[in-house]
Design an enzyme around this catalytic site. Structure first.
Site, PDB file in Angstrom:
ATOM      1  N   GLU A 140       0.782  -1.121   0.113  1.00  6.41           N
ATOM      2  CA  GLU A 140       0.029   0.049  -0.156  1.00  6.41           C
ATOM      3  C   GLU A 140       0.922   1.094   0.105  1.00  6.41           C
ATOM      4  N   CYS A 249       2.344 -16.670  -0.141  1.00  3.29           N
ATOM      5  CA  CYS A 249       2.646 -16.662  -1.646  1.00  3.29           C
ATOM      6  C   CYS A 249       3.850 -16.233  -2.246  1.00  3.29           C
ATOM      7  N   ASN A 251       6.702 -16.730  -0.746  1.00  7.47           N
ATOM      8  CA  ASN A 251       7.558 -17.922  -0.908  1.00  7.47           C
ATOM      9  C   ASN A 251       7.753 -18.411  -2.104  1.00  7.47           C
ATOM     10  N   GLY A 350      32.522  -0.885 -21.524  1.00 10.47           N
ATOM     11  CA  GLY A 350      32.896   0.890 -21.825  1.00 10.47           C
ATOM     12  C   GLY A 350      31.414   1.342 -22.189  1.00 10.47           C
ATOM     13  N   GLU A 374       9.318  -7.798  -3.615  1.00  9.49           N
ATOM     14  CA  GLU A 374       9.092  -9.406  -2.786  1.00  9.49           C
ATOM     15  C   GLU A 374      10.110  -9.415  -1.663  1.00  9.49           C
ATOM     16  N   ASP A 378      17.337  -5.666   2.269  1.00  6.87           N
ATOM     17  CA  ASP A 378      17.551  -5.292   3.737  1.00  6.87           C
ATOM     18  C   ASP A 378      16.463  -6.175   4.657  1.00  6.87           C
TER      19      ASP A 378
HETATM   20  P1  TGC Z   1       5.271 -12.057  11.515  1.00 12.60           P
HETATM   21  O1  TGC Z   1       4.590 -11.751  12.752  1.00 12.60           O
HETATM   22  O2  TGC Z   1       6.783 -12.542  11.304  1.00 12.60           O
HETATM   23  O3  TGC Z   1       4.463 -13.297  10.883  1.00 12.60           O
HETATM   24  C1  TGC Z   1       3.081 -13.129  10.644  1.00 12.60           C
HETATM   25  C2  TGC Z   1       2.521 -14.363  10.458  1.00 12.60           C
HETATM   26  O4  TGC Z   1       3.241 -14.647   8.844  1.00 12.60           O
HETATM   27  C3  TGC Z   1       3.733 -15.991   9.189  1.00 12.60           C
HETATM   28  N1  TGC Z   1       4.926 -15.908   8.085  1.00 12.60           N
HETATM   29  C4  TGC Z   1       5.089 -16.392   7.130  1.00 12.60           C
HETATM   30  N2  TGC Z   1       4.066 -17.468   6.571  1.00 12.60           N
HETATM   31  C5  TGC Z   1       4.720 -18.151   5.546  1.00 12.60           C
HETATM   32  N3  TGC Z   1       5.729 -17.830   4.814  1.00 12.60           N
HETATM   33  C6  TGC Z   1       6.516 -16.751   5.281  1.00 12.60           C
HETATM   34  N4  TGC Z   1       7.388 -16.237   4.426  1.00 12.60           N
HETATM   35  C7  TGC Z   1       6.216 -16.044   6.327  1.00 12.60           C
HETATM   36  N5  TGC Z   1       6.815 -15.195   6.931  1.00 12.60           N
HETATM   37  C8  TGC Z   1       5.942 -14.903   8.047  1.00 12.60           C
HETATM   38  C9  TGC Z   1       4.164 -15.894  10.561  1.00 12.60           C
HETATM   39  O5  TGC Z   1       4.675 -17.297  11.015  1.00 12.60           O
HETATM   40  C10 TGC Z   1       3.057 -15.356  11.295  1.00 12.60           C
HETATM   41  O6  TGC Z   1       2.283 -16.368  11.351  1.00 12.60           O
HETATM   42  P2  TGC Z   1       1.085 -16.616  12.608  1.00 12.60           P
HETATM   43  O7  TGC Z   1       0.137 -17.938  12.336  1.00 12.60           O
HETATM   44  O8  TGC Z   1       1.822 -16.844  13.976  1.00 12.60           O
HETATM   45  O9  TGC Z   1       0.129 -15.487  12.197  1.00 12.60           O
HETATM   46  O10 TGC Z   1       5.303 -10.686  10.676  1.00 12.60           O
HETATM   47  P3  TGC Z   1       5.825  -9.415  10.789  1.00 12.60           P
HETATM   48  O11 TGC Z   1       4.423  -8.233  10.609  1.00 12.60           O
HETATM   49  O12 TGC Z   1       6.673  -9.180  11.733  1.00 12.60           O
HETATM   50  O13 TGC Z   1       6.404  -9.065   9.381  1.00 12.60           O
HETATM   51  C11 TGC Z   1       7.667 -10.095   9.089  1.00 12.60           C
HETATM   52  C12 TGC Z   1       8.205  -9.435   7.552  1.00 12.60           C
HETATM   53  C13 TGC Z   1       8.845  -8.223   7.715  1.00 12.60           C
HETATM   54  C14 TGC Z   1       9.412 -10.529   7.416  1.00 12.60           C
HETATM   55  C15 TGC Z   1       7.200  -9.518   6.457  1.00 12.60           C
HETATM   56  O14 TGC Z   1       6.447  -8.522   6.823  1.00 12.60           O
HETATM   57  C16 TGC Z   1       7.610  -9.356   5.023  1.00 12.60           C
HETATM   58  O15 TGC Z   1       8.093 -10.238   4.591  1.00 12.60           O
HETATM   59  N6  TGC Z   1       7.805  -8.010   4.629  1.00 12.60           N
HETATM   60  C17 TGC Z   1       8.341  -7.846   3.294  1.00 12.60           C
HETATM   61  C18 TGC Z   1       6.968  -7.458   2.648  1.00 12.60           C
HETATM   62  C19 TGC Z   1       7.095  -8.020   0.920  1.00 12.60           C
HETATM   63  O16 TGC Z   1       7.759  -8.789   0.736  1.00 12.60           O
HETATM   64  N7  TGC Z   1       6.227  -7.392   0.084  1.00 12.60           N
HETATM   65  C20 TGC Z   1       6.100  -7.901  -1.265  1.00 12.60           C
HETATM   66  C21 TGC Z   1       4.996  -7.583  -1.936  1.00 12.60           C
HETATM   67  S1  TGC Z   1       4.339  -8.423  -3.182  1.00 12.60           S
HETATM   68  C22 TGC Z   1       5.812  -8.088  -4.524  1.00 12.60           C
HETATM   69  O17 TGC Z   1       6.674  -7.433  -4.232  1.00 12.60           O
HETATM   70  C23 TGC Z   1       5.484  -8.588  -5.766  1.00 12.60           C
HETATM   71  S2  TGC Z   1       6.740  -8.013  -6.966  1.00 12.60           S
HETATM   72  C24 TGC Z   1       6.066  -9.100  -8.171  1.00 12.60           C
HETATM   73  C25 TGC Z   1       6.768  -9.129  -9.446  1.00 12.60           C
HETATM   74  O18 TGC Z   1       6.654  -8.431 -10.325  1.00 12.60           O
HETATM   75  O19 TGC Z   1       7.576 -10.094  -9.613  1.00 12.60           O
HETATM   76  P1  FAD Z   2       9.834   0.617   2.245  1.00 12.31           P
HETATM   77  O1  FAD Z   2       9.029  -0.217   2.893  1.00 12.31           O
HETATM   78  O2  FAD Z   2       9.500   2.221   2.874  1.00 12.31           O
HETATM   79  O3  FAD Z   2      11.501   0.666   2.336  1.00 12.31           O
HETATM   80  C1  FAD Z   2      12.108   1.822   2.278  1.00 12.31           C
HETATM   81  C2  FAD Z   2      13.670   1.671   2.535  1.00 12.31           C
HETATM   82  O4  FAD Z   2      13.514   1.288   3.920  1.00 12.31           O
HETATM   83  C3  FAD Z   2      14.261   0.391   2.078  1.00 12.31           C
HETATM   84  O5  FAD Z   2      15.554   0.293   1.817  1.00 12.31           O
HETATM   85  C4  FAD Z   2      13.865  -0.761   3.231  1.00 12.31           C
HETATM   86  O6  FAD Z   2      14.785  -1.869   3.066  1.00 12.31           O
HETATM   87  C5  FAD Z   2      14.125  -0.143   4.488  1.00 12.31           C
HETATM   88  N1  FAD Z   2      13.517  -0.306   5.528  1.00 12.31           N
HETATM   89  C6  FAD Z   2      11.913  -0.820   5.653  1.00 12.31           C
HETATM   90  N2  FAD Z   2      11.813  -1.263   7.021  1.00 12.31           N
HETATM   91  C7  FAD Z   2      13.127  -1.451   7.527  1.00 12.31           C
HETATM   92  C8  FAD Z   2      13.365  -2.028   8.589  1.00 12.31           C
HETATM   93  N3  FAD Z   2      12.566  -2.562   9.473  1.00 12.31           N
HETATM   94  N4  FAD Z   2      14.748  -1.971   8.932  1.00 12.31           N
HETATM   95  C9  FAD Z   2      15.949  -1.584   8.291  1.00 12.31           C
HETATM   96  N5  FAD Z   2      15.368  -1.120   7.151  1.00 12.31           N
HETATM   97  C10 FAD Z   2      14.042  -0.952   6.679  1.00 12.31           C
HETATM   98  N6  FAD Z   2       3.962  -5.197  -4.333  1.00 12.31           N
HETATM   99  C11 FAD Z   2       2.689  -5.879  -4.262  1.00 12.31           C
HETATM  100  O7  FAD Z   2       1.764  -6.109  -3.283  1.00 12.31           O
HETATM  101  N7  FAD Z   2       2.457  -6.587  -5.575  1.00 12.31           N
HETATM  102  C12 FAD Z   2       3.194  -6.484  -6.871  1.00 12.31           C
HETATM  103  O8  FAD Z   2       2.805  -6.993  -7.678  1.00 12.31           O
HETATM  104  C13 FAD Z   2       4.244  -5.428  -6.591  1.00 12.31           C
HETATM  105  N8  FAD Z   2       5.035  -5.228  -7.781  1.00 12.31           N
HETATM  106  C14 FAD Z   2       6.175  -4.357  -7.635  1.00 12.31           C
HETATM  107  C15 FAD Z   2       6.706  -3.927  -8.832  1.00 12.31           C
HETATM  108  C16 FAD Z   2       7.642  -2.877  -8.811  1.00 12.31           C
HETATM  109  C17 FAD Z   2       8.345  -2.467  -9.981  1.00 12.31           C
HETATM  110  C18 FAD Z   2       8.129  -2.458  -7.657  1.00 12.31           C
HETATM  111  C19 FAD Z   2       9.198  -1.287  -7.526  1.00 12.31           C
HETATM  112  C20 FAD Z   2       7.308  -2.878  -6.338  1.00 12.31           C
HETATM  113  C21 FAD Z   2       6.272  -3.895  -6.318  1.00 12.31           C
HETATM  114  N9  FAD Z   2       5.687  -4.125  -5.400  1.00 12.31           N
HETATM  115  C22 FAD Z   2       4.730  -4.929  -5.383  1.00 12.31           C
HETATM  116  C23 FAD Z   2       6.076  -3.482  -4.063  1.00 12.31           C
HETATM  117  C24 FAD Z   2       7.207  -4.028  -3.359  1.00 12.31           C
HETATM  118  O9  FAD Z   2       7.104  -5.237  -2.767  1.00 12.31           O
HETATM  119  C25 FAD Z   2       7.441  -2.981  -2.024  1.00 12.31           C
HETATM  120  O10 FAD Z   2       8.041  -1.679  -3.134  1.00 12.31           O
HETATM  121  C26 FAD Z   2       8.461  -3.422  -1.094  1.00 12.31           C
HETATM  122  O11 FAD Z   2       8.033  -4.349  -0.435  1.00 12.31           O
HETATM  123  C27 FAD Z   2       9.270  -2.367  -0.347  1.00 12.31           C
HETATM  124  O12 FAD Z   2       8.066  -1.526   0.085  1.00 12.31           O
HETATM  125  P2  FAD Z   2       8.369   0.227  -0.372  1.00 12.31           P
HETATM  126  O13 FAD Z   2       8.865   0.321  -1.553  1.00 12.31           O
HETATM  127  O14 FAD Z   2       7.088   0.811   0.568  1.00 12.31           O
HETATM  128  O15 FAD Z   2       9.899   0.471   0.913  1.00 12.31           O
END
Ligand code: TGC
Ligand code: FAD
Length: 396
Positions: A140, A249, A251, A350, A374, A378
């Site tokens: 968001e 998802c 993962n 280059g 994803e 960090d």
């Molecule tokens: P936390 O308290 O650690 O966990 C909450 C619940 O989730 C479970 N869990 C997982 N389950 C499955 N797989 C994982 N990787 C899991 N990680 C945690 C956990 O066991 C717990 O379950 P329950 O049953 O106890 O409730 O959660 P937190 O709020 O402290 O967050 C941890 C953190 C920071 C690692 C997590 O929020 C995170 O991974 N943040 C990064 C967000 C992210 O990766 N966003 C991606 C958005 S999608 C995207 O970018 C698509 S790009 C697509 C493309 O174009 O290819």
């Molecule tokens: P922020 O979370 O604001 O982070 C900014 C900086 O702060 C980063 O360097 C980060 O590492 C650092 N930071 C944040 N928290 C901490 C902490 N606790 N400790 C230390 N450093 C920290 N999302 C979807 O849901 N679906 C999609 O299909 C999707 N596609 C995407 C496609 C593109 C091209 C891009 C750029 C992003 C996409 N995303 C999607 C979103 C993506 O998952 C987020 O950009 C990403 O999770 C980081 O969130 P943010 O950009 O808000 O950065």
């Protein structure tokens, strides 16, 4: 031109680790990328468009949901094959792999793992055949790394839910026929998060494309807006609740990225090596200079290591034993490696390296997004840090 004395593309004979079927799948996708995709990428990258005209051919290759059952029109292949598909696609462009990652790992997977039978029967065959496109709305405007803080709310109403909120940075958002939207129900606790299938054209649901990206230009990225969007009860994913739904998802997609990044690295390495052997300065090929050989040697070594990590992760996944921490390590390190290799390839080339036609800077620019989405680089360090120490360092 001087000739390599070893196979620079597979020094460790890693392809021998795969089954005949897995190699066949890999080779057919890679051939397609070289013959059909690469000739079009420059034009689409410059225009900022995804080559939708190739969608039927992509579907025909079986790249959508390749591990899912045949009864939904999928290939029921191994996770290793899934990885090799991603590697071959990202050899072309990270945007191409992104399109497939989202469709397979972030849309088909949750419908398959958490959906009702009716949802699976309706959506999986359409998504597998490329007749429908999906997107995944987790991030968001105010909540990226911390999706548990999301503000999108689903209010229970008669017959379903009313969704309000916004999603940011959504791959394929404007293109999608169905959006998997994650929202909090009721009191706003992250344990109340549910997944909803929101269909294109639903009243109150709109999208806007980010138009000035300098990375992943051949991928459509959009904002999603939900204003009093009514979603019937039967469009909620019934079998998961809480943040673990969307994180499971991730993962899937992070696993694919660990392989995909190596495909990108293989492309930029091969391009720089070829250039280094052809380009002469001071009367000899630049690949003959010690400084350039150091770069090539490090690139080749890093690719071997990254591919072996991906292969091992695939073995664990095939056995159903891969942990999120292992996936995190591979996503972070392989993307970082690929980015370093793309930048180094650029230096070897280059001035030519900055040109779109040389392709390496396109890969480097793309990987800036892959480094961030994803789970940022960090955040993946923090996930491993928590596993190593037992101390979560995300907050405070
Ligand atoms: P936390 O308290 O650690 O966990 C909450 C619940 O989730 C479970 N869990 C997982 N389950 C499955 N797989 C994982 N990787 C899991 N990680 C945690 C956990 O066991 C717990 O379950 P329950 O049953 O106890 O409730 O959660 P937190 O709020 O402290 O967050 C941890 C953190 C920071 C690692 C997590 O929020 C995170 O991974 N943040 C990064 C967000 C992210 O990766 N966003 C991606 C958005 S999608 C995207 O970018 C698509 S790009 C697509 C493309 O174009 O290819
Ligand atoms: P922020 O979370 O604001 O982070 C900014 C900086 O702060 C980063 O360097 C980060 O590492 C650092 N930071 C944040 N928290 C901490 C902490 N606790 N400790 C230390 N450093 C920290 N999302 C979807 O849901 N679906 C999609 O299909 C999707 N596609 C995407 C496609 C593109 C091209 C891009 C750029 C992003 C996409 N995303 C999607 C979103 C993506 O998952 C987020 O950009 C990403 O999770 C980081 O969130 P943010 O950009 O808000 O950065």
């Amino acid at each position: 031109m001087p000739q390599p004395k070893t196979d620079p593309h597979d020094i460790y004979r890693i392809m021998e680790l795969f089954s005949d079927e897995e190699r066949l799948i890999h080779d057919s996708v890679l051939d397609w990328v070289k013959e059909r995709f690469l000739p079009l990428i420059e034009e689409h990258y410059e225009a900022g468009t995804f080559p939708l005209e190739l969608l039927p051919e992509l579907a025909e290759l079986g790249v959508f949901g390749p591990t899912l059952p045949e009864k939904y029109g999928c290939a029921e292949a191994s996770y290793t094959a899934y990885g090799l598909i991603n590697q071959a696609l990202e050899y072309g462009d990270s945007g191409l792999r992104s399109f497939v990652s989202v469709q397979s790992g972030l849309v088909m997977y949750p419908i398959y793992a958490f959906g009702s039978e009716a949802q699976k029967d309706r959506w999986l065959p359409q998504l597998a055949s490329g007749k429908a496109i999906g997107c995944f709305g987790l991030t968001e405007p105010n909540h990226g790394s911390n999706p548990g803080g999301m503000e999108t709310i689903a209010t229970p109403v008669e017959g379903g839910y009313r969704l309000n909120g916004a999603k940011a940075w959504i791959t394929n958002g404007c293109l999608a026929d169905v959006a998997v939207i994650w929202a909090k129900v009721g009191d706003g606790d992250s344990k109340s998060i549910r997944g909803f299938l929101v269909e294109k054209g639903t009243a109150g649901f709109s999208t806007a494309e980010y138009k000035k990206k300098l990375s992943l230009r051949a991928s459509v990225t959009s904002e999603l807006f939900l204003k009093d969007v009514f979603v019937p009860e039967e469009n909620m994913l019934p079998n998961v609740q809480g943040l673990k739904g969307p994180l499971s998802c991730l993962n899937q997609a992070r696993y694919g990225i660990a392989w995909g990044a190596m495909g990108s690295a293989m492309f930029t390495f091969e391009t720089a090596l070829r250039y280094g052997l052809e380009r002469e300065q001071f009367g000899r090929p630049i690949a003959g200079f010690q400084l350039q050989q150091l770069k090539l040697s490090e690139m080749a070594t890093d690719i071997v290591k990254g591919r072996l990590v991906a292969w091992r992760l695939g073995q664990l996944r095939n056995a159903g034993e891969a942990t999120p921490v292992q996936v995190s390590l591979a996503k972070r390190d392989n993307v970082n490696t690929a980015l370093r290799i793309a930048r180094t390839a650029r230096t070897i080339m280059g001035g030519m390296g900055i040109m779109l036609e040389s392709h390496v800077m396109r890969h480097a620019n793309n990987l800036e997004s892959v480094y961030t989405y994803e789970g940022t680089h960090d955040i993946h360090h923090l996930i491993l840090g928590e596993a190593l120490t037992g101390l979560a360092a995300y907050e405070g």
